[in-house]
Design a protein around this motif. Sequence first.
Motif, PDB file in Angstrom:
ATOM      1  N   GLU A  13      29.244   0.834 -40.034  1.00 33.52           N
ATOM      2  CA  GLU A  13      29.485  -0.295 -40.661  1.00 33.52           C
ATOM      3  C   GLU A  13      28.275  -1.144 -40.237  1.00 33.52           C
ATOM      4  OE1 GLU A  13      32.242  -1.401 -42.113  1.00 33.52           O
ATOM      5  OE2 GLU A  13      33.624   0.175 -41.816  1.00 33.52           O
ATOM      6  N   GLY A  14      27.988  -2.224 -41.251  1.00 32.69           N
ATOM      7  CA  GLY A  14      26.815  -2.766 -40.780  1.00 32.69           C
ATOM      8  C   GLY A  14      26.681  -3.859 -41.993  1.00 32.69           C
ATOM      9  N   GLN A  15      25.632  -4.890 -41.772  1.00 27.76           N
ATOM     10  CA  GLN A  15      25.358  -5.786 -42.676  1.00 27.76           C
ATOM     11  C   GLN A  15      24.862  -5.664 -43.894  1.00 27.76           C
ATOM     12  OE1 GLN A  15      22.625  -8.415 -40.644  1.00 27.76           O
ATOM     13  NE2 GLN A  15      23.961  -8.958 -39.009  1.00 27.76           N
TER      14      GLN A  15
ATOM     15  N   SER B 102      27.528  -4.254 -47.374  1.00 25.49           N
ATOM     16  CA  SER B 102      28.366  -5.129 -48.591  1.00 25.49           C
ATOM     17  C   SER B 102      27.009  -5.384 -49.588  1.00 25.49           C
ATOM     18  CB  SER B 102      28.699  -6.686 -47.863  1.00 25.49           C
ATOM     19  OG  SER B 102      27.595  -7.307 -47.267  1.00 25.49           O
ATOM     20  N   ALA B 103      25.814  -5.371 -49.199  1.00 30.51           N
ATOM     21  CA  ALA B 103      24.889  -5.419 -50.100  1.00 30.51           C
ATOM     22  C   ALA B 103      24.510  -4.291 -50.927  1.00 30.51           C
ATOM     23  CB  ALA B 103      23.506  -5.851 -49.581  1.00 30.51           C
ATOM     24  N   LEU B 104      25.230  -3.099 -50.532  1.00 31.06           N
ATOM     25  CA  LEU B 104      25.031  -1.758 -51.471  1.00 31.06           C
ATOM     26  C   LEU B 104      25.907  -1.755 -52.498  1.00 31.06           C
ATOM     27  CD1 LEU B 104      24.823   0.728 -48.583  1.00 31.06           C
ATOM     28  CD2 LEU B 104      22.855  -0.203 -49.800  1.00 31.06           C
ATOM     29  N   LEU B 105      25.426  -1.541 -53.867  1.00 30.46           N
ATOM     30  CA  LEU B 105      26.158  -1.465 -55.035  1.00 30.46           C
ATOM     31  C   LEU B 105      26.871  -0.266 -55.132  1.00 30.46           C
ATOM     32  CD1 LEU B 105      23.489  -2.630 -57.613  1.00 30.46           C
ATOM     33  CD2 LEU B 105      25.211  -3.788 -56.733  1.00 30.46           C
ATOM     34  N   PRO B 106      28.173  -0.251 -55.603  1.00 32.81           N
ATOM     35  CA  PRO B 106      28.949   0.790 -55.570  1.00 32.81           C
ATOM     36  C   PRO B 106      28.314   1.935 -56.708  1.00 32.81           C
ATOM     37  CG  PRO B 106      30.320  -1.060 -55.913  1.00 32.81           C
ATOM     38  CD  PRO B 106      28.849  -1.496 -56.013  1.00 32.81           C
TER      39      PRO B 106
ATOM     40  N   SER C 214      22.415  -0.738 -40.863  1.00 31.49           N
ATOM     41  CA  SER C 214      21.178  -1.757 -40.729  1.00 31.49           C
ATOM     42  C   SER C 214      20.183  -1.716 -41.459  1.00 31.49           C
ATOM     43  CB  SER C 214      20.923  -2.017 -39.021  1.00 31.49           C
ATOM     44  OG  SER C 214      20.482  -0.874 -38.518  1.00 31.49           O
ATOM     45  N   ALA C 215      19.204  -2.745 -41.699  1.00 29.87           N
ATOM     46  CA  ALA C 215      18.300  -2.552 -42.611  1.00 29.87           C
ATOM     47  C   ALA C 215      17.228  -1.249 -42.308  1.00 29.87           C
ATOM     48  CB  ALA C 215      17.279  -3.783 -42.688  1.00 29.87           C
ATOM     49  N   GLU C 216      17.033  -1.254 -40.936  1.00 29.29           N
ATOM     50  CA  GLU C 216      15.989  -0.130 -40.745  1.00 29.29           C
ATOM     51  C   GLU C 216      16.235   1.294 -40.938  1.00 29.29           C
ATOM     52  OE1 GLU C 216      18.604  -0.851 -36.951  1.00 29.29           O
ATOM     53  OE2 GLU C 216      17.234  -2.251 -37.937  1.00 29.29           O
TER      54      GLU C 216
END
Length: 72
Positions: free
Chosen positions: A27-29, A32-36, A1-3
């Motif tokens: 797992e978290g939202q 999917s936004a993290l670049l490999p 999560s963002a925090e």
Amino acid sequence: SAEKNPRLAVEIAKCLPDDWVLVMAGEGQERSALLPHDRVRFLGQTDRPGDLLSLFDVFLSTVDHEGFGLSV
């Protein structure tokens, strides 16, 4: 999560010595936004985080706040 600030953790991983990798569990939202990146490994969800922590040399916490300090 963002925090938990996983993006900062990935940026730190880019600066690690050549023979180091960052291992992230959960797992978290934000995942999917993290670049490999070749220095980051994603393990997914675990019910026994203590077992994982006992395997590693360093613990990195990038959380903005932690109510009870549970991760530490």
